[in-house]
Design a protein around this motif. Sequence first.
Motif, PDB file in Angstrom:
ATOM      1  N   ILE A  13       0.813  -1.225   0.000  1.00 43.69           N
ATOM      2  CA  ILE A  13       0.000   0.000   0.000  1.00 43.69           C
ATOM      3  C   ILE A  13       0.845   1.273   0.000  1.00 43.69           C
ATOM      4  N   HIS A  14       2.155   1.090  -0.076  1.00 45.73           N
ATOM      5  CA  HIS A  14       3.016   2.259  -0.306  1.00 45.73           C
ATOM      6  C   HIS A  14       3.965   1.874  -1.429  1.00 45.73           C
ATOM      7  N   CYS A  15       3.527   2.140  -2.636  1.00 47.13           N
ATOM      8  CA  CYS A  15       4.238   1.650  -3.810  1.00 47.13           C
ATOM      9  C   CYS A  15       4.154   2.716  -4.897  1.00 47.13           C
ATOM     10  N   HIS A  16       5.300   3.306  -5.223  1.00 46.86           N
ATOM     11  CA  HIS A  16       5.320   4.343  -6.260  1.00 46.86           C
ATOM     12  C   HIS A  16       5.421   3.671  -7.625  1.00 46.86           C
ATOM     13  N   LEU A  17       4.444   3.944  -8.453  1.00 44.08           N
ATOM     14  CA  LEU A  17       4.443   3.341  -9.793  1.00 44.08           C
ATOM     15  C   LEU A  17       5.721   3.694 -10.555  1.00 44.08           C
ATOM     16  N   CYS A 205      -0.023  10.547   3.786  1.00 44.32           N
ATOM     17  CA  CYS A 205       0.945  11.632   3.651  1.00 44.32           C
ATOM     18  C   CYS A 205       2.324  11.114   4.041  1.00 44.32           C
ATOM     19  N   HIS A 206       3.325  11.344   3.169  1.00 48.19           N
ATOM     20  CA  HIS A 206       4.702  11.061   3.568  1.00 48.19           C
ATOM     21  C   HIS A 206       5.031  12.014   4.717  1.00 48.19           C
ATOM     22  N   ALA A 207       5.391  11.504   5.847  1.00 44.00           N
ATOM     23  CA  ALA A 207       5.712  12.384   6.982  1.00 44.00           C
ATOM     24  C   ALA A 207       6.644  11.674   7.955  1.00 44.00           C
ATOM     25  N   GLY A 228       2.826   7.789   5.624  1.00 38.26           N
ATOM     26  CA  GLY A 228       3.912   7.152   4.884  1.00 38.26           C
ATOM     27  C   GLY A 228       5.220   7.271   5.643  1.00 38.26           C
ATOM     28  N   HIS A 229       5.843   6.133   5.926  1.00 39.11           N
ATOM     29  CA  HIS A 229       7.141   6.009   6.622  1.00 39.11           C
ATOM     30  C   HIS A 229       7.044   6.314   8.125  1.00 39.11           C
ATOM     31  N   GLY A 230       6.933   7.597   8.471  1.00 39.42           N
ATOM     32  CA  GLY A 230       6.718   7.947   9.885  1.00 39.42           C
ATOM     33  C   GLY A 230       7.807   7.521  10.850  1.00 39.42           C
ATOM     34  N   THR A 285       6.874  -1.908  -0.413  1.00 41.67           N
ATOM     35  CA  THR A 285       8.105  -1.833  -1.219  1.00 41.67           C
ATOM     36  C   THR A 285       8.611  -0.409  -1.404  1.00 41.67           C
ATOM     37  N   ASP A 286       7.721   0.575  -1.423  1.00 42.42           N
ATOM     38  CA  ASP A 286       8.050   1.968  -1.743  1.00 42.42           C
ATOM     39  C   ASP A 286       8.428   2.109  -3.226  1.00 42.42           C
ATOM     40  N   ASP A 287       9.628   1.645  -3.597  1.00 43.12           N
ATOM     41  CA  ASP A 287      10.105   1.787  -4.984  1.00 43.12           C
ATOM     42  C   ASP A 287      10.838   0.516  -5.402  1.00 43.12           C
TER      43      ASP A 287
HETATM   44 ZN   LIG Z   1       7.090   6.879  -0.738  1.00 41.98          ZN
END
Ligand SMILES: [Zn+2]
Length: 350
Positions: A13-17, A205-207, A228-230, A285-287
């Motif tokens: 659920i945190h995956c940049h295309l 939100c990336h924070a 996101g991340h936190g 995965t993020d990226d």
């Molecule tokens: Zn990200």
Amino acid sequence: MRRELLKLPKTDIHCHLDGSVRPATLLELARRLKIKLPADNAEDLKRFVQVSPTCRSLKEFLDIFELIYPILRDPLSVERIAYELVEDCAKENTRHVEARFAPVLQESAKFPCEQVVEAALKGLRRGFKDFGTTSSIIICMIRSHGPKENRRAFDTLKKFFRAQDTLEEPCVVALDLAGDEARYPTRDYAAFYEEARALGMWTTCHAGETSGTENLRTALDLQVGRIGHGIHLMEDQKLVAEVARRKVPIEIGISSNVLTKSVPDLMSHPALDFHRAGVAITLNTDDRGIIGSDLTREYEQALTLGFTYPELQRLAIDSTDHLFLPAHNRQKLRRRFESEAAAVLQEQKT
Ligand SMILES: [Zn+2]
């Protein structure tokens, strides 16, 4: 253990295309568009489009995208990378993926934001038909963009937003904010988040990825659905307790955080501390393309951090509760995950 983790039904659920592209695909797409890349075979190209362990910062990490974007300002490219993302997810039993991207970064005079989203939806839809993994889209605004560009991204989100009533039909479901959080604080984008909430959209939100807890505080005040991340939560135990109490899930990307030096090294990653403190976390995965990783690897990293296999199994199942989907679809996925995880367990015993 990789075999068991591979079989586990998972969500990403945190995956940049745009960060999930295969190097070999980049090469083919660049050739078709007659764009010159610094290498002419996938192996050599990795040096330029994947983050090296010597990467010093998020900034350096983000620079890689400069090379990638010209190739992605094209409908066939976007459709293909969305399709291949679903294929890569399905290969490791990731059953639902929320792909996020900033349409403004991929638009051009001939390829406006709306068409970027349409191309991605087309690829995701085709991917579902061929590989069975369902998906949604999260639209990112970019911190360094001006209000005009972010308005364009937001209007695109508004145009396409639909609560995904049918799990099998990918929809644009949520808002995100990405980019350099040290220079551009979240509070500058508060109005967008308030508007999104008023319109019934999901938000993340990336924070707290690279600096301090201020952006985390703002995100919580804006009542975001997820963070996101936190990882900088670890600086403030009171905030950890608040996030746990308010049940705001944290989208963790372990390999990404190690590579961007958001944490000094793998063993300093706070994912396990968050989990033990009662914070809802998900592994992502993020990226995957830029990192050269996959979701199974993220679960392996979590094992190294000290999570037990049953804990990871539970995390994977619980991740379905945090999807930006209507409750009936979240429950549908949860039931599927529970019965599949039980079958994997049974197989292990026999
Ligand atoms: Zn990200």
